[in-house]
Scaffold this active site. Structure first.
Site, PDB file in Angstrom:
ATOM      1  N   ARG A  38       0.691  -0.623   0.192  1.00 31.84           N
ATOM      2  CA  ARG A  38      -0.091   0.014   0.234  1.00 31.84           C
ATOM      3  C   ARG A  38       1.124   1.246   0.227  1.00 31.84           C
ATOM      4  O   ARG A  38       0.181   2.199  -0.489  1.00 31.84           O
ATOM      5  CB  ARG A  38      -0.721   0.140   1.137  1.00 31.84           C
ATOM      6  N   VAL A  44      -7.517   7.897  -1.168  1.00 36.35           N
ATOM      7  CA  VAL A  44      -7.422   6.326  -0.719  1.00 36.35           C
ATOM      8  C   VAL A  44      -7.575   5.319   0.234  1.00 36.35           C
ATOM      9  O   VAL A  44      -8.361   5.934   1.514  1.00 36.35           O
ATOM     10  CB  VAL A  44      -5.528   5.757  -0.505  1.00 36.35           C
ATOM     11  N   SER A  45      -9.089   4.766   0.257  1.00 38.35           N
ATOM     12  CA  SER A  45     -10.167   3.888   1.261  1.00 38.35           C
ATOM     13  C   SER A  45      -8.926   3.338   1.953  1.00 38.35           C
ATOM     14  O   SER A  45      -7.742   2.836   1.797  1.00 38.35           O
ATOM     15  CB  SER A  45     -10.450   2.972   0.412  1.00 38.35           C
ATOM     16  N   GLN A  46      -9.677   3.283   3.348  1.00 40.87           N
ATOM     17  CA  GLN A  46      -9.192   2.504   4.375  1.00 40.87           C
ATOM     18  C   GLN A  46      -8.797   0.874   3.702  1.00 40.87           C
ATOM     19  O   GLN A  46     -10.104   0.764   2.740  1.00 40.87           O
ATOM     20  CB  GLN A  46     -10.133   2.123   5.295  1.00 40.87           C
TER      21      GLN A  46
END
Ligand code: SAH
Length: 218
Positions: free
Chosen positions: A35, A61-63
């Site tokens: 990530r 940026v999504s969890q």
């Protein structure tokens, strides 16, 4: 063990498995995608924190947990062709790509699309194509899709996306609601019938476009 790899394993155990993510395939992929590579340098040290992180141009940026929930909800098979709307950093794209035959991803902001493409190519993801455009219209030339994932919040399910789902059990996972809070839903298509299931409450940046929100809306 390198630092990021250690933090990534902890993330998988605590944030994902510990909170009910069951798919071993999803857990394995999330344990391998770096990530940190998809983040602006100022955010790298937070790569495995339990939160969404800021990207450029007001996007996020999504969890990790949300990425896992959405990926699991798609019920991917290795032969699936997948459409993703909202490439953003490309992190979610990188999670989808080993679980499917091909991933087509649409991003409206050219700079983000280009940067994501570069990282994905660097990581050797050869079954991914990224295009700049209005994802609320889907990618008609490549339809139908076995699975469609929208990673921005929509006022309602875009008709074009429903139409581009495979008639034989195609799944569309999308956050639907107002500009602030949405419900993640899964729409499953069988012939001309669609079944909708609610998954969980969530908060995404708005899906802007012809079948989404207007850019200058409330
Ligand atoms: N999956 C991404 C999430 C990015 S945030 C990640 O984890 O990094 C949502 C993204 O959707 C933003 O990059 C935004 O520019 C994009 N977006 C919003 N409306 C769009 C549209 N109509 N078509 C394509 N992309 C859109």
């Amino acid at each position: 063990m390198p630092r990021f790899q250690h933090l990534r394993s902890l993330m998988v155990e605590e944030q994902l498995r510990g909170r009910g993510i069951r798919s071993e395939a999803v857990l394995e992929v999330m344990g391998s995608v770096p990530r940190e590579r998809f983040l602006p340098p100022s955010q790298e040290h937070r790569a495995y924190h339990d939160q969404a992180l800021p990207l450029s141009q007001g996007q996020t940026v999504s969890q990790p947990y949300m990425v896992a929930i959405m990926t699991e909800a798609l019920r991917l098979r290795p032969s699936d062709r997948v459409l993703e709307i909202g490439t953003g950093s490309g992190y979610q794209t990188a999670v989808l790509s080993p679980l499917a035959a091909a991933v087509f991803s649409v991003e409206r902001l050219p700079d983000l699309a280009r940067e994501a493409e570069e990282v994905l190519a660097d990581l050797g993801r050869q079954n991914v194509r990224v295009k700049v455009g209005d994802g609320t219209l889907g990618w008609p030339e490549e339809a139908p899709f076995d699975a469609i994932l929208v990673t921005a919040g929509a006022p309602e399910v875009p008709e074009a996306l429903r139409a581009q789902l495979s008639e034989d059990g195609g799944r569309l996972v999308i956050p639907v609601g107002d500009r602030m809070v949405q419900e993640l839903v899964r729409v499953t298509r069988t012939g001309d019938e669609c079944e909708t299931e609610e998954i969980l409450a969530c908060r995404f940046v708005p899906l802007l476009g012809k079948e989404g929100w207007e850019s200058s809306g409330p």
